[in-house]
Design a protein around this motif. Structure first.
Motif, PDB file in Angstrom:
ATOM      1  N   GLU A 188      36.936  39.527  33.253  1.00 57.01           N
ATOM      2  CA  GLU A 188      37.295  38.342  34.040  1.00 57.01           C
ATOM      3  C   GLU A 188      37.131  38.574  35.532  1.00 57.01           C
ATOM      4  OE1 GLU A 188      41.413  40.037  34.897  1.00 57.01           O
ATOM      5  OE2 GLU A 188      39.822  40.401  33.458  1.00 57.01           O
ATOM      6  N   LEU A 189      37.111  39.835  35.959  1.00 57.31           N
ATOM      7  CA  LEU A 189      36.953  40.124  37.385  1.00 57.31           C
ATOM      8  C   LEU A 189      35.542  39.812  37.882  1.00 57.31           C
ATOM      9  CD1 LEU A 189      38.908  43.497  37.627  1.00 57.31           C
ATOM     10  CD2 LEU A 189      39.723  41.231  38.222  1.00 57.31           C
ATOM     11  N   ALA A 190      34.601  39.711  36.957  1.00 55.65           N
ATOM     12  CA  ALA A 190      33.218  39.414  37.351  1.00 55.65           C
ATOM     13  C   ALA A 190      32.985  37.920  37.538  1.00 55.65           C
ATOM     14  CB  ALA A 190      32.250  39.967  36.311  1.00 55.65           C
ATOM     15  N   ALA A 191      33.935  37.096  37.115  1.00 56.30           N
ATOM     16  CA  ALA A 191      33.848  35.631  37.272  1.00 56.30           C
ATOM     17  C   ALA A 191      32.500  35.087  36.797  1.00 56.30           C
ATOM     18  CB  ALA A 191      34.101  35.241  38.724  1.00 56.30           C
ATOM     19  N   TYR A 194      31.375  31.341  36.690  1.00 54.00           N
ATOM     20  CA  TYR A 194      31.142  30.620  37.942  1.00 54.00           C
ATOM     21  C   TYR A 194      30.029  31.212  38.796  1.00 54.00           C
ATOM     22  CZ  TYR A 194      35.580  28.487  36.765  1.00 54.00           C
ATOM     23  OH  TYR A 194      36.569  27.808  36.116  1.00 54.00           O
ATOM     24  N   ILE A 285      44.283  42.861  52.713  1.00 49.56           N
ATOM     25  CA  ILE A 285      45.679  42.710  52.283  1.00 49.56           C
ATOM     26  C   ILE A 285      46.596  43.170  53.416  1.00 49.56           C
ATOM     27  CG2 ILE A 285      47.446  43.447  50.630  1.00 49.56           C
ATOM     28  CD1 ILE A 285      45.234  43.842  48.561  1.00 49.56           C
TER      29      ILE A 285
ATOM     30  N   LEU B 159      35.748  41.267  41.602  1.00 52.15           N
ATOM     31  CA  LEU B 159      36.878  41.104  42.502  1.00 52.15           C
ATOM     32  C   LEU B 159      37.455  42.416  42.989  1.00 52.15           C
ATOM     33  CD1 LEU B 159      36.750  38.255  41.037  1.00 52.15           C
ATOM     34  CD2 LEU B 159      39.031  38.017  41.932  1.00 52.15           C
ATOM     35  N   ALA B 161      40.880  44.408  44.924  1.00 51.73           N
ATOM     36  CA  ALA B 161      42.335  44.358  44.736  1.00 51.73           C
ATOM     37  C   ALA B 161      42.911  43.380  45.752  1.00 51.73           C
ATOM     38  CB  ALA B 161      42.924  45.738  44.956  1.00 51.73           C
ATOM     39  N   TYR B 162      43.691  42.434  45.278  1.00 48.29           N
ATOM     40  CA  TYR B 162      44.358  41.490  46.164  1.00 48.29           C
ATOM     41  C   TYR B 162      45.858  41.656  45.985  1.00 48.29           C
ATOM     42  CZ  TYR B 162      39.707  39.396  46.128  1.00 48.29           C
ATOM     43  OH  TYR B 162      38.357  39.191  46.216  1.00 48.29           O
ATOM     44  N   GLU B 183      46.245  45.651  40.612  1.00 47.49           N
ATOM     45  CA  GLU B 183      46.348  44.443  41.434  1.00 47.49           C
ATOM     46  C   GLU B 183      45.049  43.640  41.474  1.00 47.49           C
ATOM     47  OE1 GLU B 183      47.791  45.710  45.244  1.00 47.49           O
ATOM     48  OE2 GLU B 183      49.770  46.121  44.469  1.00 47.49           O
ATOM     49  N   LYS B 184      44.218  43.802  40.465  1.00 48.44           N
ATOM     50  CA  LYS B 184      43.000  43.000  40.418  1.00 48.44           C
ATOM     51  C   LYS B 184      43.227  41.839  39.460  1.00 48.44           C
ATOM     52  CE  LYS B 184      39.655  46.507  41.709  1.00 48.44           C
ATOM     53  NZ  LYS B 184      38.312  47.036  41.498  1.00 48.44           N
ATOM     54  N   TYR B 185      42.990  40.655  39.943  1.00 45.15           N
ATOM     55  CA  TYR B 185      43.107  39.481  39.090  1.00 45.15           C
ATOM     56  C   TYR B 185      42.081  38.486  39.573  1.00 45.15           C
ATOM     57  CZ  TYR B 185      45.886  38.203  43.137  1.00 45.15           C
ATOM     58  OH  TYR B 185      46.299  37.986  44.420  1.00 45.15           O
ATOM     59  N   SER B 186      41.866  37.468  38.767  1.00 39.40           N
ATOM     60  CA  SER B 186      40.754  36.581  39.077  1.00 39.40           C
ATOM     61  C   SER B 186      41.101  35.138  38.763  1.00 39.40           C
ATOM     62  CB  SER B 186      39.535  37.053  38.281  1.00 39.40           C
ATOM     63  OG  SER B 186      38.437  36.226  38.505  1.00 39.40           O
ATOM     64  N   THR B 187      40.068  34.363  38.511  1.00 36.14           N
ATOM     65  CA  THR B 187      40.220  32.928  38.256  1.00 36.14           C
ATOM     66  C   THR B 187      41.161  32.607  37.090  1.00 36.14           C
ATOM     67  OG1 THR B 187      38.150  33.060  37.016  1.00 36.14           O
ATOM     68  CG2 THR B 187      37.999  32.338  39.296  1.00 36.14           C
TER      69      THR B 187
END
Lengths: 454, 295
Positions: A188-191, A194, A285, B159, B161-162, B183-187
Motif C-alpha cells: 500500500e505504500l507504493a500507492a 493512483y 516531520i 511513501l 515515514a510520516y 510510521e509508514k502509512y498511505s492512502t
C-alpha cells in the motif's frame, strides 16, 4: 486502423491544450458520471491530431501525396526536439501483436474528436478513449473493387517499402514493455492504484509552477552566484540530514522567487535560508528551527530577517508549494529503468548537478529527470540506453532528451576540476557508490565541448 | 497592493476567529490565524500546518472541498478567505438530526466523501484527519464540503515515514495505531476513516471510541477479529509479541451488527474496514462499488 490521439510535444510557456481549469466542476451537481476517475477531475482531455484512414480511392497521385506526407512527418519527428512535453500523460504506444504486461488503467472519460475533412472527405467521429480503440470501417470501400486480386511486387511497391523503411515508418514488432508496478500490487505504500493518475496530473501541471529565465532581470545576481548558493545549500541539507524532497523544493522556491522579485546580492543567502526553512516545514516531520539557520549563516542574518523573508517569499509565490520538482519524476523514471543501486545513485548525482546549474532551468522538471536517467545509463554503459518502457513512462524518446542529457554529462565532465565540489564530495562517498569518480559519458559530447561547461 | 480593509468590508463576526465579509457583491468567510505561539512569540515563523493547509488548498478545485480564495498577512496574523457557506451548511454533520431522515441521503453523502478522497489521492494528498467535525453539509441541497486541511500533506510513492500522531483517535487506522512499519502509512489510512464515518452514519454513534490506542485497538479487534498472517500478512512478525494485540478474537457478523445494510453495503463496509491496509479497498474503487448504483 485503430484510432489514437497523437499528443503534441509542447515547449514551455505555450498554452496547455486542455490543461486549464475545468469549466464545470465534477461531483454532485454534474450528474455524477462515475466512469473511473472521470468525475474526480484529474483527467484532462487533450484534443489532438488523429490518424484516420482517408475515405477516398488511393489513386497514384494521392498515394504519392500520402507517402510524401508520411516522409515529411517522420523526418520532422526525428529532427524536432522540443524542450518540454506538456501532455496529459505518457503517449500511447502501439503494441500490435505484443502482449503488454500492464495493469488495467482506469478508463478516462471519452471525448469525441472530430477530424476536419478535406472537401472530398466525410467527417468521421472517433472515440478518443485509449481503451476503446475502435476499428474505423467504411461500409463501402471505393478502392476495393477487386479484393481477391493477387498482390504483385511492382517496382513502385518495392520503392515505397524502401522509402518507408528509410523513414522509420515500418511496423516493426515492439519490444516488451515491463510492468514496473507489478511487484508493488500488494504494497500500500507504493500507492499503485493512483500512480498513473498522479503522474498524468504532474505532467499536466509541471509548467505552471516552473520558473522562467530570470537571470537577465537580476542586476546583482548571476548564474555563478546561484551555483555557489545551491552548492552551499546541498551541504547544509546533508548536515541537517533532510529529505531529498526538501532539497528540490528549496531550489524550486528560490528560482520561482528570483523570477518574480529583484534581490540584492547581500540577500541571496537569506533567500536560500528562508526557502530551506519553508521547504523543511512543508516536507519534514521535524524541521530545523530558525535559530539553526541563524547559526548557519554565521549570524549574518537575524531571526527577524529570516521570518520577514519567509513571509515575503510566501506572499510572492502566493503560498504555492505543492509543485512537481524533478525529484517526483526522477524516482518514477529510475523505477522504470529497472535499476541497480549504482544506476540509482548516478541518476541522482546527475540530477543534482543539473539542479546546481542554471542552464537546466530551460527544461521542464520531467525532462531533466528523464535526461538524468538517460545520462546515467550512458555513463554506466547500460545497453540499451533507452527502451520502450522508459519511453512509455517518461513520455520522451531518446532523441528528445539528448540535448539535456549532453548538458548533464558536460557538467559531470568538468566537475572534478571545478571549484564547487559539494555534489562531487557527496557522491564520491562509498555509501553513494562513489559514482562521481566514474568517468563521464564523453561519447555523448560533441568534439571539444567539454571545456564549455566550466 | 490592497490592504485587508480595502479589499474586504462589512465584517460580521461568526465566532472568535471567524468572520463573514463582503467583496463587491459576494460574501466570504474569513478565518484569522495567528502565527504567534503561546508565549506570544513567532519563534519559528509561519507554522508548518498553515503552510501545508494553504499550499494544498490553493491547488484544489472540487465541489466537495471548501475553496480557499485568498490569503492576506497583517503583522503576526494571517487572514484566510474561503468561499462563503451559508447557515444551511452545518459543521459536524453527523450531529445534525435531519441527517438521518432518508437512507438514500447517507449513501449520497458517503459517495461524495469517497469521491473527494479519491480526487485528493490522485493528487498525492493524504487527508490524515478525516472526521465528521471537518465535514460540512447542506441538507437541503445535499452538498457536502470537506474543510480543515491542517493535518493533510502531500506524499511521495513509495511513501516515507510520516508522523504517526495524526488524526482524531477514533478514526485512526490499525496501521497507524500499531505504528506499523516504522510510521509508514498511505492512502488506506484515509479509507479507514471513511469506513468509520460510514459506520457512524448507520449506528448514530462513533463506531470505535476507545480513549487510548490500546483500548481502541481492542474495540477494533472485537468487531473485526484479531489479525492473523492470513488476514494481514506480516502482522505477527512485527506485532506478534506486542501487548496491543490482546487475546485472539473472532470477527463478528457485520450483517447482525448493521442490519439496516443491504449485501452491497455490507461488502463495501467490510472492504473499507479491512484490517490489512494492502487489502483495503481504494477510494477510487470504492466510488465504483455496486452499492452506489443509482446514486
Amino acid at each position: 486502423m485503430a484510432s489514437r490521439i497523437v499528443q503534441q510535444q509542447q515547449a514551455r510557456g505555450e498554452a496547455v491544450v486542455g490543461g486549464g481549469k475545468q469549466q464545470k466542476k465534477n461531483g454532485v451537481a454534474d450528474g455524477r458520471n462515475r466512469k473511473a476517475l472521470g468525475d474526480i477531475g484529474n483527467l484532462a482531455n487533450v484534443r489532438g491530431v488523429v490518424d484516420a484512414k482517408p475515405n477516398r480511392p488511393i489513386t497514384r497521385s494521392f498515394g504519392a501525396q500520402l507517402l510524401a506526407n508520411a516522409q515529411a512527418a517522420a523526418a520532422a519527428d526525428n529532427s524536432k526536439r522540443q524542450a518540454c512535453a506538456n501532455v496529459a500523460g505518457p503517449p500511447a504506444v502501439a503494441n500490435e501483436g505484443v502482449a503488454v504486461a500492464k495493469r488495467a488503467a482506469p478508463k478516462p472519460v471519452s471525448k469525441k474528436v472530430i477530424v476536419k475533412p478535406k472537401p472530398s472527405e466525410k467527417v468521421t467521429d472517433i472515440d478518443a478513449s485509449p481503451d476503446k480503440k475502435e476499428v474505423l470501417k467504411d461500409k463501402k470501400k471505393e478502392g476495393d473493387a477487386n479484393p481477391k486480386k493477387k498482390s504483385q511486387h511492382t517496382l513502385t511497391s518495392v520503392l515505397t517499402a524502401r522509402s518507408k523503411a528509410a523513414c522509420g515508418i515500418t511496423n516493426k514488432p515492439k519490444e516488451q514493455i515491463i510492468d514496473i508496478d507489478a511487484s508493488d500490487v500488494d504494497n500500500e505504500l507504493a500507492a499503485v492504484e493512483y500512480i498513473d493518475d498522479i503522474y498524468k496530473f504532474y505532467k499536466l501541471v509541471e509548467n505552471e509552477s516552473g520558473p522562467h529565465d530570470y537571470i537577465g532581470s537580476q542586476p546583482e545576481i548571476n548564474e555563478r552566484m546561484r551555483a555557489i548558493l545551491v552548492d552551499w545549500l546541498i551541504d547544509v541539507h546533508t548536515k541537517f540530514e533532510l529529505s531529498l524532497e526538501t532539497l528540490y523544493l528549496t531550489i524550486n522556491i528560490i528560482d520561482r522567487f528570483l523570477a518574480v522579485k529583484t534581490v540584492p546580492r547581500r540577500e541571496l543567502q537569506l533567500v536560500g535560508i528562508s526557502a530551506m526553512l519553508m521547504a523543511s516545514k512543508y516536507e519534514e516531520i521535524w524541521p530545523p528551527e530558525v535559530n539553526d539557520f541563524v547559526c548557519l549563516s554565521d549570524r549574518a542574518y537575524t531571526h527577524e530577517h529570516i521570518l520577514t523573508m519567509e513571509k515575503t517569499i510566501l506572499n510572492k509565490l502566493e503560498w504555492t508549494l505543492t509543485v512537481p520538482t524533478p525529484l517526483v519524476f526522477l524516482v518514477r523514471f529510475i523505477k522504470a529503468s529497472v535499476p541497480d543501486q549504482e544506476l540509482d545513485n548516478m541518476a541522482h548525482f546527475l540530477s543534482e548537478l543539473g539542479m546546481m546549474n542554471y542552464a537546466t532551468l530551460m527544461y521542464c522538471p520531467s525532462m531533466v529527470a528523464a535526461s538524468a536517467v538517460l545520462a546515467a545509463r550512458c555513463t554506466l554503459n547500460k545497453a540499451p540506453f533507452w527502451n520502450e518502457t522508459l519511453k512509455l513512462h517518461t513520455g520522451y524518446s531518446q532523441e528528445q532528451l539528448m540535448d539535456c542529457a549532453r548538458l548533464l554529462v558536460g557538467f559531470h565532465s568538468t566537475l572534478e576540476n571545478g571549484k564547487l565540489r559539494v555534489v562531487y564530495r557527496k557522491y564520491s562517498d562509498p555509501q553513494k557508490g562513489a559514482v562521481a569518480v566514474l568517468p563521464p559519458a564523453k561519447f555523448l559530447l560533441p568534439e571539444g565541448s567539454a571545456s564549455q561547461h566550466s | 497592493m490592497l490592504t485587508l480593509r480595502e479589499k474586504y468590508y462589512d465584517f460580521d463576526q461568526i465566532s472568535s476567529k471567524v468572520f463573514k465579509c463582503r467583496r463587491d457583491d459576494q460574501f466570504f468567510t474569513m478565518k484569522i490565524v495567528s502565527i504567534l505561539n503561546e508565549e506570544n512569540q513567532a519563534n519559528n515563523g509561519v507554522p508548518y500546518w498553515i503552510i501545508r493547509e494553504i499550499s494544498i488548498l490553493k491547488e484544489l478545485d472540487h465541489i466537495n472541498i471548501v475553496r480557499l480564495i485568498d490569503v492576506m498577512t497583517d503583522g503576526p496574523d494571517l487572514f484566510l478567505v474561503f468561499e462563503y457557506l451559508d447557515n444551511e451548511f452545518q459543521a459536524d454533520f453527523l450531529k445534525n438530526p435531519k441527517m438521518f431522515m432518508y437512507p438514500q441521503m447517507k449513501k449520497e453523502f458517503l459517495y461524495q466523501i469517497l469521491n473527494t478522497v479519491a480526487y485528493l489521492h490522485a493528487r498525492k494528498i493524504l487527508l490524515r484527519d478525516l472526521r465528521p467535525e471537518n465535514i460540512l453539509v447542506n441538507v437541503r441541497t445535499q452538498v457536502l464540503k470537506i474543510a480543515l486541511f491542517g493535518a493533510a500533506r502531500t506524499f511521495e510513492a513509495p511513501l516515507e515515514a510520516y508522523s504517526s500522531s495524526v488524526g482524531c483517535l477514533s478514526y485512526r487506522s490499525p496501521e497507524v495505531l500499531f505504528q506499523f512499519g516504522c510510521e509508514k502509512y498511505s492512502t488506506p489510512n484515509d479509507v479507514w476513516a471513511v469506513g468509520c464515518i460510514f459506520g457512524e452514519m448507520l449506528l448514530h454513534r462513533p463506531l470505535f471510541s476507545g480513549p487510548s490506542d490500546v483500548e481502541l485497538l481492542d474495540e477494533i479487534f472485537t468487531l473485526l477479529g484479531t489479525p492473523t498472517e492470513e488476514t494481514w500478512p506480516g502482522v505477527t512478525s512485527i506485532c506478534g509479541t506486542c501487548a496491543l494485540m490482546g487475546p485472539p478474537q473472532q470477527p463478528k457478523d457485520l450483517a447482525k451488527e448493521f442490519p439496516m445494510l443491504n449485501p452491497d453495503g455490507l461488502d463495501l463496509l467490510s472492504k473499507m474496514l479491512c484490517l490489512c491496509p494492502n487489502y483495503r479497498i481504494s477510494a477510487e474503487d470504492a466510488v465504483k462499488h455496486p452499492y452506489f448504483k443509482g446514486v
